[in-house]
Design a protein around this motif. Structure first.
Motif, PDB file in Angstrom:
ATOM      1  N   ASN A   1       6.294   0.196  -4.859  1.00  0.00           N
ATOM      2  CA  ASN A   1       6.580   0.512  -3.269  1.00  0.00           C
ATOM      3  C   ASN A   1       6.849   1.744  -3.311  1.00  0.00           C
ATOM      4  O   ASN A   1       7.430   2.703  -4.004  1.00  0.00           O
ATOM      5  CB  ASN A   1       7.587  -0.207  -3.021  1.00  0.00           C
ATOM      6  N   SER A   2       6.534   2.466  -1.948  1.00  0.00           N
ATOM      7  CA  SER A   2       6.711   3.861  -1.651  1.00  0.00           C
ATOM      8  C   SER A   2       7.083   4.209  -0.264  1.00  0.00           C
ATOM      9  O   SER A   2       7.136   3.260   0.538  1.00  0.00           O
ATOM     10  CB  SER A   2       5.300   4.686  -1.757  1.00  0.00           C
ATOM     11  N   ASN A   3       7.805   5.273  -0.363  1.00  0.00           N
ATOM     12  CA  ASN A   3       8.413   5.911   0.962  1.00  0.00           C
ATOM     13  C   ASN A   3       7.543   7.081   1.149  1.00  0.00           C
ATOM     14  O   ASN A   3       7.428   8.231   0.127  1.00  0.00           O
ATOM     15  CB  ASN A   3       9.790   6.293   0.932  1.00  0.00           C
TER      16      ASN A   3
ATOM     17  N   ASP B   1       2.333  -2.210   5.221  1.00  0.00           N
ATOM     18  CA  ASP B   1       2.507  -0.757   5.524  1.00  0.00           C
ATOM     19  C   ASP B   1       3.328  -0.823   7.104  1.00  0.00           C
ATOM     20  O   ASP B   1       2.776  -1.594   7.823  1.00  0.00           O
ATOM     21  CB  ASP B   1       1.247   0.194   5.725  1.00  0.00           C
ATOM     22  N   TYR B   2       4.510  -0.125   6.996  1.00  0.00           N
ATOM     23  CA  TYR B   2       5.373   0.074   8.153  1.00  0.00           C
ATOM     24  C   TYR B   2       5.543   1.277   8.593  1.00  0.00           C
ATOM     25  O   TYR B   2       6.269   2.092   7.890  1.00  0.00           O
ATOM     26  CB  TYR B   2       6.765  -0.831   7.841  1.00  0.00           C
ATOM     27  N   THR B   3       5.126   1.663   9.632  1.00  0.00           N
ATOM     28  CA  THR B   3       4.890   2.978  10.137  1.00  0.00           C
ATOM     29  C   THR B   3       5.942   3.475  11.200  1.00  0.00           C
ATOM     30  O   THR B   3       5.701   2.674  12.349  1.00  0.00           O
ATOM     31  CB  THR B   3       3.706   3.694  10.334  1.00  0.00           C
TER      32      THR B   3
ATOM     33  N   SER C   1       6.335  12.416  -0.911  1.00  0.00           N
ATOM     34  CA  SER C   1       6.039  10.931  -1.458  1.00  0.00           C
ATOM     35  C   SER C   1       7.037  10.932  -2.459  1.00  0.00           C
ATOM     36  O   SER C   1       7.275  11.848  -3.280  1.00  0.00           O
ATOM     37  CB  SER C   1       4.479  10.770  -2.001  1.00  0.00           C
TER      38      SER C   1
ATOM     39  N   TYR D   1       6.823   8.251   9.465  1.00  0.00           N
ATOM     40  CA  TYR D   1       7.575   7.753   8.148  1.00  0.00           C
ATOM     41  C   TYR D   1       6.690   6.240   7.889  1.00  0.00           C
ATOM     42  O   TYR D   1       6.746   5.676   8.918  1.00  0.00           O
ATOM     43  CB  TYR D   1       9.021   7.599   8.211  1.00  0.00           C
ATOM     44  N   THR D   2       6.427   6.184   6.397  1.00  0.00           N
ATOM     45  CA  THR D   2       5.816   5.056   6.135  1.00  0.00           C
ATOM     46  C   THR D   2       6.379   4.248   4.941  1.00  0.00           C
ATOM     47  O   THR D   2       6.633   5.176   3.855  1.00  0.00           O
ATOM     48  CB  THR D   2       4.200   5.004   5.982  1.00  0.00           C
ATOM     49  N   TYR D   3       6.764   3.213   5.037  1.00  0.00           N
ATOM     50  CA  TYR D   3       7.237   2.073   3.960  1.00  0.00           C
ATOM     51  C   TYR D   3       6.026   1.354   3.489  1.00  0.00           C
ATOM     52  O   TYR D   3       5.443   0.521   4.269  1.00  0.00           O
ATOM     53  CB  TYR D   3       8.493   1.560   4.173  1.00  0.00           C
ATOM     54  N   SER D   4       5.603   1.296   2.199  1.00  0.00           N
ATOM     55  CA  SER D   4       4.481   0.612   1.876  1.00  0.00           C
ATOM     56  C   SER D   4       5.094  -0.505   0.618  1.00  0.00           C
ATOM     57  O   SER D   4       5.595  -0.051  -0.446  1.00  0.00           O
ATOM     58  CB  SER D   4       3.374   1.395   1.168  1.00  0.00           C
ATOM     59  N   ASP D   5       4.801  -1.730   0.952  1.00  0.00           N
ATOM     60  CA  ASP D   5       5.156  -2.903   0.163  1.00  0.00           C
ATOM     61  C   ASP D   5       4.141  -3.578  -0.257  1.00  0.00           C
ATOM     62  O   ASP D   5       3.083  -4.220   0.279  1.00  0.00           O
ATOM     63  CB  ASP D   5       6.136  -3.876   0.992  1.00  0.00           C
TER      64      ASP D   5
END
Length: 382
Positions: free
Chosen positions: A370-372, A338-340, A86, A357-361
């Motif tokens: 925001n996180s990767n 969340d985009y996974t 993270s 892999y998840t990008y959270s907006d």
């Protein structure tokens, strides 16, 4: 050399007809007649003893396996080893044993079965129930179990496409992000104590047209005593107009006892949910979408997710994409998307390697950066 081949032939033939003691006598006579040397006889005797011991060990293991896996008692389980990266956590890389489950099940007598499952990393008796199934159209289950709310909630972690549950389902179906956790400080994993009836109706030959589930639950989650005088009710109905395609919905109505922000004491609060679900499955494709609305103590919440999965090699290699939206307070629009993306490789039956892999907006009201996040997991099922 001819003598040796002759002796081996005689020894093999005789070993099929005589036990260990006659074999020893045969080898002794072959040595006396100078057909075998003493070293050759000792070598053959040692090899015979080793084979006998190996066969005995194999038979013993098989007897133990059969003793512990009968129609009345069968053991199994699974373990998940998780790696997490993270970019927003203080500890960016982490490797841990996520869960280790052991379960036991069996058939008590005709139409009656039992199931019990224990988690050992954070020791919890996760499930224990008895089923009475007089027919495929009616099953009565009593005990601690998954509630019949949300299609995703019915998946085991070993069958779910992603490593973790979708955030909106986790927050609104009794999992780690639900207000239910405030009541007992546990991830209740979509489970509760209660009574459920379920079944499949109207057989169309290739599939059943109707699938239903109705339940009355304590509303307190895993291994937790009752906290009020009310019980929770849930119902879900799915239609399957064509094979592989389901659509339907349901509701969950109850209460949870916890302390809201700004309150000094725990109180009973409404915990209601409504859901519309749909999925489609064939040999290579799986797709699912769910929309959930909720009311937690007067706070309106909403979640929606969609996922599509494709098998490049059937039962071996697949990839998926998932998008998930959660609004944990619609009055102020506390939102996150969340985009996974992920892949699953099955190296043996239900055993697999997973990579997500998840990008959270996050919106400003959520108050989080925001996180990767990258997750890797090894799954062993036995």
């Amino acid at each position: 050399m001819k003598k040796l081949l002759l002796a081996l032939s005689l020894f093999t033939a005789c070993s099929l007809a005589y036990s260990q003691d006659p074999n020893r006598e045969l080898l002794k006579k072959l040595v006396e007649k100078n057909i075998l040397t003493q070293d050759e006889a000792d070598s053959l005797r040692a090899s015979s003893n080793k084979d006998s011991q190996n066969n005995s060990f194999t038979q013993s293991v098989e007897k133990i396996r059969q003793a512990f896996n009968t129609p009345y008692m069968q053991f199994g389980g699974y373990g998940l080893l998780l790696y997490k990266y993270s970019d927003v956590n203080k500890v960016k890389h982490d490797l841990s044993t996520r869960v280790v489950f052991l379960h036991m099940q069996g058939q008590i007598f005709k139409d009656f079965k039992y199931f019990a499952m224990m988690e050992f990393v954070n020791p919890t008796l996760t499930e224990y129930y008895v089923d009475w199934t007089p027919s495929g159209s009616f099953n009565l289950r009593v005990g601690q179990m998954k509630t019949p709310f949300s299609l995703e909630n019915q998946f085991s972690l070993t069958a779910l496409e992603s490593i973790t549950n979708t955030r909106s389902v986790s927050a609104l179906a009794g999992m780690g992000d639900d207000v239910l956790k405030l009541q007992n400080n546990k991830n209740n994993a979509g489970r509760d104590m209660g009574i459920k009836i379920s079944g499949n109706l109207i057989n169309k030959g290739t599939h059943h047209l109707l699938e239903y589930g109705l339940g009355i639950y304590q509303g307190t989650g895993l291994v937790t005593s009752e906290t009020n005088n009310s019980k929770d009710f849930t119902a879900n109905i799915m239609l399957q107009p064509v094979k592989g395609f389901r659509i339907g919905g349901g509701g969950y109505f109850g209460e949870a006892t916890y302390r809201k922000t700004g309150e000094s004491e725990q109180e009973d609060h409404v915990r209601n949910r409504w859901i519309i679900s749909s999925d489609y499955k064939n040999n290579r494709l799986y797709a699912r979408a769910e929309w959930i609305k909720a009311n937690d103590g007067g706070i309106a919440k909403e979640g929606i997710h969609g996922v599509g999965l494709w098998y490049f090699i059937p039962e071996k290699l697949n990839a998926f994409a998932k998008i998930d939206y959660l609004n944990q307070n619609k009055n102020i629009n506390s939102e996150v998307m969340d985009y996974t993306l992920g892949v699953n490789y099955y190296f043996y039956k239900s055993c697999r390697f997973q990579l997500n892999y998840t990008y959270s907006d996050y919106s400003n009201k959520w108050d989080a950066p925001n996180s990767n996040i990258v997750l890797g997991q090894m799954q062993i099922v036995f």
